[in-house]
Scaffold this motif. Structure first.
Motif, short mmCIF file in Angstrom:
data_model
loop_
_atom_site.label_atom_id
_atom_site.label_comp_id
_atom_site.label_asym_id
_atom_site.label_seq_id
_atom_site.Cartn_x
_atom_site.Cartn_y
_atom_site.Cartn_z
N ILE A 145 21.77 -30.89 14.21
CA ILE A 145 20.52 -30.93 14.96
C ILE A 145 20.07 -32.38 15.19
N ALA A 146 20.30 -33.25 14.20
CA ALA A 146 19.94 -34.66 14.37
C ALA A 146 20.72 -35.28 15.52
N VAL A 147 22.01 -35.00 15.59
CA VAL A 147 22.84 -35.52 16.69
C VAL A 147 22.35 -34.96 18.03
N PHE A 148 22.02 -33.68 18.05
CA PHE A 148 21.51 -33.04 19.28
C PHE A 148 20.22 -33.72 19.74
N LEU A 149 19.32 -33.96 18.81
CA LEU A 149 18.03 -34.56 19.17
C LEU A 149 18.20 -35.99 19.70
N VAL A 150 19.15 -36.72 19.15
CA VAL A 150 19.42 -38.08 19.63
C VAL A 150 19.94 -38.03 21.07
N LYS A 151 20.83 -37.09 21.34
CA LYS A 151 21.41 -36.98 22.68
C LYS A 151 20.37 -36.54 23.72
N HIS A 152 19.36 -35.80 23.26
CA HIS A 152 18.35 -35.28 24.18
C HIS A 152 16.98 -35.90 23.90
N GLU A 153 16.99 -37.18 23.60
CA GLU A 153 15.76 -37.89 23.28
C GLU A 153 14.76 -37.85 24.42
N ASN A 154 15.25 -37.91 25.66
CA ASN A 154 14.37 -38.03 26.82
C ASN A 154 14.04 -36.71 27.51
N ASP A 155 14.73 -35.64 27.14
CA ASP A 155 14.47 -34.36 27.81
C ASP A 155 14.31 -33.21 26.82
N LEU A 156 13.81 -33.54 25.63
CA LEU A 156 13.69 -32.52 24.57
C LEU A 156 12.79 -31.37 24.97
#
Length: 300
Positions: free
Chosen positions: A45-56
């Motif tokens: 989930i941490a990796v996912f959140l980093v990848k979607h920092e701008n469109d969470l």
């Protein structure tokens, strides 16, 4: 790896009390994959959140996150293991909040969620409900109406509270527990005292002072996790440390809440205190990750 372990335990796991949650390791005991799932999910989930920092906060991103979480949560729920499922959900929500989840979305969820929770609690009390298993319904009913279950499902919690209260200010001394010790009486006063109800032993043997010390140490651990998250040199480190903080904090709160009768009876270990190879292993991995994040921050 996570899904392989969860599918494997469903197919080949050891059946204990109508639940398949453990692999048998022979003389080494058992291994519970759902405990390791907590750490794996924090990283994923941490990796996912980093990848979607701008469109969470976009529906498409939230949908992807739900699809990512659904398979392991479903497999754990089918073991059945509702407590660990809710534990992981809380960890994910905490990480999403720190990642910048829109406050308006949170308010909308609460506005819809609270009435749904009331409807859900009403529904599970109706005959013929299909959402929860009988033992899960019994735990909810015991929490809502403990006076009606004093001689059955509420007995363990009541005895746990009695054991904690019997310790007084300073307790009876190490190893001198009689109420929370099943082998010391002819009745099963507090079963699972080594795991889910370990806090009843702490209260009886070390009293109020011992309970306060244990809670203070656990709170300090959570605070340190938060401090590492704040000082991390990357978003990935921040989110992983946040997940570990939520992991330690939520499990401690629920375990102590169950032992003191302030939350419904459910099985979550007290980090680093409850007996169990899987619990200690996953908690140790979490602290190892936390220390690594802290070192990275100091290095740069």
């Amino acid at each position: 790896l996570n899904m392989i372990l969860l599918i494997g335990v469903k197919l080949f796991g050891k059946d204990v009390n109508n639940a398949k949650r453990w692999f048998s390791l022979g003389p080494l005991g058992t291994f519970q994959p759902s405990e390791l799932t907590k750490i794996i999910m924090i990283i994923v989930i941490a990796v996912f959140l980093v990848k979607h920092e701008n469109d969470l906060n976009e529906p498409k991103t939230l949908g992807k996150l739900a699809i990512c979480c659904a398979p392991p949560l479903y497999m754990i729920l089918q073991q059945p293991n509702l407590s660990t499922t809710l534990d992981i959900c809380f960890i994910v929500i905490a990480m999403m909040f720190v990642a910048g989840l829109d406050s308006k979305l949170i308010v909308r969820v609460l506005i819809i969620g609270i009435p749904l929770m009331v409807i859900f609690l009403w529904y599970v009390q109706t005959p013929g409900q299909i959402l929860l298993k009988p033992h899960q319904v019994a735990r909810i009913m015991t929490f809502l109406h403990p006076e009606n279950y004093a001689d059955s499902t509420a007995l363990q919690t009541n005895n746990s509270v009695m054991a904690i209260g019997s310790g007084g200010l300073f307790g009876k001394g190490f190893g001198s527990n009689t109420i929370s010790n099943v082998s010391a009486s002819d009745v099963n006063l507090v079963s699972e005292r080594q795991t889910d109800f370990i806090f009843s032993v702490v209260g009886e043997e070390f009293g109020f002072v011992g309970c306060v010390v244990v809670m203070a140490v656990l709170m300090l651990l959570v605070v340190q996790c938060i401090q590492v998250a704040r000082k991390a040199d990357s978003l990935l480190g921040t989110y992983v440390a946040t997940g570990i903080a939520a992991y330690m904090g939520f499990q401690s709160f629920i375990n102590i809440g169950v032992a003191t009768g302030t939350t419904p009876n459910t099985g979550l270990p007290l980090p680093f205190i409850s007996y169990g190879l899987s619990s200690v292993l996953s908690a140790s991995i979490g602290i190892g990750l936390l220390l690594n994040i802290n070192l990275q921050g100091k290095r740069y």
